[in-house]
Design an enzyme around this catalytic site. Structure first.
Site, PDB file in Angstrom:
ATOM      1  N   ASP A 145     184.022  18.302 142.383  1.00  0.00           N
ATOM      2  CA  ASP A 145     183.135  18.360 141.221  1.00  0.00           C
ATOM      3  C   ASP A 145     182.544  16.996 140.859  1.00  0.00           C
ATOM      4  O   ASP A 145     181.472  16.930 140.278  1.00  0.00           O
ATOM      5  CB  ASP A 145     183.868  18.974 140.029  1.00  0.00           C
ATOM      6  CG  ASP A 145     184.201  20.441 140.280  1.00  0.00           C
ATOM      7  OD1 ASP A 145     183.405  21.111 140.970  1.00  0.00           O
ATOM      8  OD2 ASP A 145     185.229  20.922 139.808  1.00  0.00           O
ATOM      9  N   GLY A 174     182.350  14.176 143.267  1.00  0.00           N
ATOM     10  CA  GLY A 174     181.619  13.628 144.410  1.00  0.00           C
ATOM     11  C   GLY A 174     180.426  14.470 144.826  1.00  0.00           C
ATOM     12  O   GLY A 174     179.395  13.942 145.238  1.00  0.00           O
ATOM     13  N   GLY A 188     179.484  13.099 135.080  1.00  0.00           N
ATOM     14  CA  GLY A 188     178.526  12.650 134.068  1.00  0.00           C
ATOM     15  C   GLY A 188     177.341  13.593 133.985  1.00  0.00           C
ATOM     16  O   GLY A 188     176.874  13.941 132.892  1.00  0.00           O
ATOM     17  N   TYR A 207     183.389  26.599 135.785  1.00  0.00           N
ATOM     18  CA  TYR A 207     184.605  26.019 135.217  1.00  0.00           C
ATOM     19  C   TYR A 207     184.298  24.933 134.205  1.00  0.00           C
ATOM     20  O   TYR A 207     183.274  24.268 134.293  1.00  0.00           O
ATOM     21  CB  TYR A 207     185.423  25.386 136.349  1.00  0.00           C
ATOM     22  CG  TYR A 207     186.767  26.043 136.562  1.00  0.00           C
ATOM     23  CD1 TYR A 207     186.867  27.288 137.172  1.00  0.00           C
ATOM     24  CD2 TYR A 207     187.945  25.424 136.174  1.00  0.00           C
ATOM     25  CE1 TYR A 207     188.089  27.886 137.390  1.00  0.00           C
ATOM     26  CE2 TYR A 207     189.185  26.019 136.396  1.00  0.00           C
ATOM     27  CZ  TYR A 207     189.240  27.254 137.007  1.00  0.00           C
ATOM     28  OH  TYR A 207     190.463  27.840 137.218  1.00  0.00           O
ATOM     29  N   GLU A 208     185.270  24.727 133.295  1.00  0.00           N
ATOM     30  CA  GLU A 208     185.205  23.607 132.363  1.00  0.00           C
ATOM     31  C   GLU A 208     186.442  22.734 132.535  1.00  0.00           C
ATOM     32  O   GLU A 208     187.550  23.252 132.713  1.00  0.00           O
ATOM     33  CB  GLU A 208     185.194  24.101 130.906  1.00  0.00           C
ATOM     34  CG  GLU A 208     183.863  24.066 130.213  1.00  0.00           C
ATOM     35  CD  GLU A 208     182.952  25.238 130.579  1.00  0.00           C
ATOM     36  OE1 GLU A 208     183.414  26.163 131.290  1.00  0.00           O
ATOM     37  OE2 GLU A 208     181.785  25.238 130.160  1.00  0.00           O
TER      38      GLU A 208
END
Lengths: 676, 676
Positions: free
Chosen positions: B319, B321, B326, B403-404
């Site tokens: 998530d 790379g 950001g 997803y979070e």
């Protein structure tokens, strides 16, 4: 009332004794009247405790030798499950089990030319909360047992030690600075006499030297180590500034309801209990009217120390079994121990003279906000959904001489139960000569050695996953076989893993295995989840804490029966509550604890079972743990695993600014210039 | 400005390139003017990003083939440590390193008869925040690298897939219910082309069937699974009631100070950073003016899935790379994501067109009360002392498609730093025919299979324990030898244990070992604690999470270079930030990550070193994790270990009702009657 004869230890089990005490209402109706007033799991009230004490006094006077009666404890005898569960499930259809007390009485008797202490185990049915109850058991403690250490005994011991001429002489030789006060530090060491005072390096029996050079200690090198705020200031310390107040405001009050000892909150319903030994207990825990756990408690704990030099090798506390978490429970202060709206539970306790003392605020109940509960933002629509994670906390704090433990059960809206333990308070220290170091601990202040030690807790989980007939399944996550030279057809790329499931059939133990993501599920094999097809269950991810470091053949390891493995599964028997045995004090193992119960190798598949989890910490002290220790926090969680049909917190209302009224901070300074 | 030639991949290291970019001020003074306005660690401002974009555009037009310039990222190039540390330590005595940008540019070029994408790595020194900067590097990406997947690419991919005639035809054959909307779920799979759309079970190249019987799926059996509150209600669901408001009131405001990106709170001082890839970063962390950590960040993470059936075996997210934390950071809402007084940090970001977008509220800062900090009651005097545990939270929430993740650094008053990760959001699901079950996951709704998977995070810790020269010591707690038949003199009773200490001398890896209470200490061997005589240090108790389950020879394991061990120690080199390699996208390992750095076997004893911790969870989904997952919380802590001379929280003011204004709950109902 037919007097019950004073009997010698019988071969009957704890479980049989309890059944016998309650036999009057099997299968008939309640024989006493007070059960209409109190729930069978409520702690005994002051009136009830007084009835029990009076009854035992009257009984002992007619049957036991004369002399002062020393009450080691008087507490509720919980009803057998055979009576309790039907009543809990359907109070209108089943009789309410009667109220009963159990007690341990110490009596000094003449044995030839010396006075010895004898212990008697009592059970008393309380017919009403006045007058006398009915003694249903009075039995001598088995020969190798030793009662817990009570407050009066401890204080008397401290005083007695300092009055021994030999000790006084010794203190003189120490040449302590003027104004010094000598205090005895009582430990219920492993001796078969009332107490073994060791003071200033000597025991009254053998006058052992303590390691650490007490006799030649340069007292002027010692530093003043204050933690109390007023004393810190007096000693020239400064209290930090700049911490602004933070209040929790619940403008509409708390979200919980309390009815006696029963609590309701956010689909949860359970009963709080409290006794002198375990302190807070939880009973009949349900979520959305479905049964989850019959009883949760800290069953036992031990704190063995690592210094092998005599007499330090004896230092091993069993804070529950030797002393009692309930006895040591703090009477909590509003505004100090919790924020927000707080309900306190108080409970009476009986002292050694048989006098009932009210303990106020020994358990507190309040809500906490614990950050986010769930969140998702749909990146296609930009719409976010978020709920907060409100928890209900049932908390008890105990002070066991130097140390403090904070036990908090936290219930959340996703149907999880978390047990949080916090260790704080003061390290148990010993002398060390300045300039010397020790492989057995760390110097935390000049001349002060804090020995390495362990804290091992035993959590007792009596599951009732949609009923009492449950199983325990051990699940490991295991890679599928793969050979890069010759890839198998079902795992061509080597990424597959599977979950192996092992049903525990007979009582026994198992260990944590984080490298296999090992999980223990308490399931109801008779009920399948309608979505997944798996049995409904709750899971425990065991903490993979280091187990007892003392050698398995050492007395220290033998007496901590629960200390060798993370997970124990036993069949349910009434009264089998304490994994270290009924009497941990000065035991040498085989004290009627977890090892004897697993030795039965009972069936635990699709049956009424109990799961025990041993966890804790190896505590090699840091300088930062002195003079008072910042909290060391550990959390164990019980989480639904295919128990529900969806996320139980899905219906928690959205988190909004309207409700939460957060404040935007606008006090940031301008972007900082590099050179400023 | 002398144009820098477009160069082919060089053998020079990332570290050398950075040194070269900043060489103009070694050892002289700053050559640019904007460093007087911004701190060298501040994220690039909008103006600066615009300068960088303009500079790169101008440069590319003169040197690169024509066509659309695609900006994969433009972000701050942090100065080399050799310049940064002196400046951080003594800003008045050392020059301020200049501001610089790094960027990745994609350009489509004609290669024979087809168009191929070429990537160029840029470094640009920003002379001021207007006009043009100076290109110091422009180098072709090495041949086997592949850039991250950006939002424009993803949206274009989704759209393109649904416009392919073959895909349209396929959708027709599915006989979806009326009103259905087909959405493409883009994954940057392991292919060396721009993107590989797989829709409705077919790839545009090979038209693979998906497992789960998509073609014959009985769509009417699907249930509506809503998590959004309005949609839940629309679908007939009910939102729970009875949860009363809970506000955090800070009547005198928060206790922190914010100066640009610098934060001060309760003896802590540090700088917050933010970039497109790692999201929030922390720099130059000090406590009571003593240096602790140079930089803390989530370096990388991977989410490999367990279903070995093609094309599911390809599901493995990086998530950070592949996409960027950001880039995915939530713009936080006041009152939803935190309570109390909240400061937000915002930062600009560059999109693929080179346009600068402001991201508001991507990092939040607030205080929390976290229960008790320490407590002790002197049982002899009855006097209790108690302080609360206030923490400062620096939080970021990212949404990576389904997803979070919630990342929160928590600073407390006992000088601990805790990294809390919360996983929430929506499981990545796939089809399964009703009635079927799968060994690779769990049915979470009729026809919906949630595959088992892992989340492995890589935490990068650049320690600066009282300076940059540090060592890592591995400590195990080990029983002393004992033989009950022949007890050794130094351990007569078998209770002794000792702590073994192993200094890590060369770069390498190690694993967690909870059964040995294994702890890793980052120490400064040149500075001894005045109390204990031990080197000052901070400790990390590694989470003993299950490591990568995919076979070590699998592509999934090779590309997650950090996934095989809990602890990695490397020598510090500028720019070595990403443990999975610079370009994780479609890598097959050897992507310039942690494995190549430990392979150098550099000295890491008493030197500038970096410690990396891999931790996470094996997530075998529960029914309760759907349709949105309750938070799964993990915490990693950095704690002082003989760094201070006493408990750093000893001077926290006492907790009092006067400050905290708790409210006694008086609404309990009368003691419940048994029969009620």
């Amino acid at each position: 009332m037919a007097p019950v004869a004073l009997t010698t230890p019988s071969a009957s089990s704890v479980s049989d004794s309890i059944k016998s005490t309650f036999s009057s209402i099997i299968p008939g109706v309640a024989s006493s009247s007070i059960e209409d007033t109190f729930h069978p799991l409520d702690p005994l009230t002051s009136s009830e405790l007084n009835v029990a004490v009076r009854t035992i006094r009257a009984h002992a006077l007619t049957t036991a030798p004369t002399g002062r009666l020393w009450f080691k404890f008087v507490t509720l005898l919980e009803p057998p499950k055979a009576l309790l569960v039907p009543y809990l499930t359907s109070p209108a259809s089943f009789p309410c089990p009667p109220r009963a007390a159990q007690a341990l009485l110490a009596v000094k008797v003449q044995d030839g030319d010396k006075v010895v202490v004898q212990y008697y185990e009592y059970e008393v049915v309380l017919v009403d909360d006045q007058g006398l109850g009915e003694v249903t058991k009075c039995e001598k403690m088995r020969g190798d047992g030793h009662a817990m250490f009570d407050a009066d005994e401890m204080l008397a011991g401290e005083k007695a030690v300092l009055e021994i001429q030999e000790v006084k002489d010794l203190i003189q030789t120490l040449q302590l600075p003027k104004g010094s006060e000598v205090v005895a530090d009582p430990w219920c060491y492993l001796f078969k006499i009332d107490y073994v005072p060791i003071a200033g390096g000597r025991s009254t029996n053998t006058i052992n030297d303590l390691p650490g050079g007490v006799g030649s200690y340069p007292w002027d090198k010692l530093e003043r180590n204050e933690y109390d705020h007023a004393l810190q200031v007096e000693a020239g310390g400064k209290i930090r500034t700049g911490l602004k107040p933070l209040e929790v405001i619940q403008r509409e009050g708390p979200s919980f309801k309390v009815n006696g000892w029963e609590v309701e909150w956010q689909k949860w319903k359970f009963r709080v209990g409290f006794n002198f030994r375990e302190g807070v207990t939880l009973h009949n825990i349900t979520y959305d009217s479905r049964s989850l756990f019959h009883r949760l408690s800290i069953s036992d704990m031990t704190v063995p120390y690592a210094d092998p030099r005599g007499p330090m090798h004896r230092k091993q506390a069993f804070d529950l079994g030797d002393i009692g978490a309930g006895v040591c429970a703090n009477q909590l202060d509003l505004g100090c121990d919790c924020l927000g709206h707080i309900h306190y539970f108080g409970a009476p306790i009986v002292d050694s003279k048989g006098e009932v003392k009210e303990l106020k605020n020994v358990v507190c109940l309040h809500e906490q906000d614990e950050g986010l509960g769930w969140k998702h933002t749909n990146f296609r629509t930009g719409v976010g959904s978020v709920v907060r994670n409100r928890v209900l906390v049932v908390q008890m704090i105990i002070t066991v001489d130097n140390y403090e433990y904070i036990f908090a059960y936290k219930f959340d809206q996703a149907a999880n139960i978390h047990l949080e333990t916090r260790a704080t308070g003061i390290l148990s220290t010993q002398n060390i000569l300045p300039g010397e170091r020790s492989p057995y601990g760390n110097i935390v202040s000049p001349g002060v050695l804090a020995a390495n030690h362990q804290h091992l807790f035993s959590l007792r989980i009596d599951p009732a996953i949609d009923g009492q007939a449950n199983s325990v399944v051990m699940e490991d996550s295991v890679p599928m076989p793969f050979d890069p030279q010759n890839p198998p057809k079902d795992n061509v790329y080597g990424v597959g893993y599977e979950v192996t499931k092992t049903v525990i059939k007979d009582a026994g133990w198992a260990d944590a295995k984080p490298e296999a993501n090992r999980v223990f599920k308490m399931i109801n094999p008779n009920k399948l989840n309608p979505i997944s097809g798996n049995p409904v269950g709750y899971k425990l991810v065991p903490a993979p804490s280091q187990m007892m470091l003392a050698h398995p053949a050492s007395v220290a390891a033998l007496r901590a029966e629960f200390g060798g493995h993370h997970i124990w599964v036993t069949s349910y028997r009434d009264g089998e509550l304490f994994s270290g045995g009924t009497y941990t004090g000065q035991s040498r193992g085989n004290a009627g604890g977890i090892k004897s119960w697993v030795a039965r190798q009972d069936n635990v598949e699709n049956d009424d079972l109990v799961l025990w989890h041993t966890f804790g910490l190896t505590h090699n002290p840091r300088v930062e743990d002195f003079p008072v220790m910042p909290v060391e926090i550990h959390t164990i969680s019980l989480k639904p695993a295919d128990f529900f049909s969806r996320n139980p917190a899905i219906d928690v209302p959205a988190s909004t600014q309207k409700e939460n009224k957060s404040v935007l901070f606008t006090g940031a300074q301008e972007q900082g210039c590099c050179k400023v």
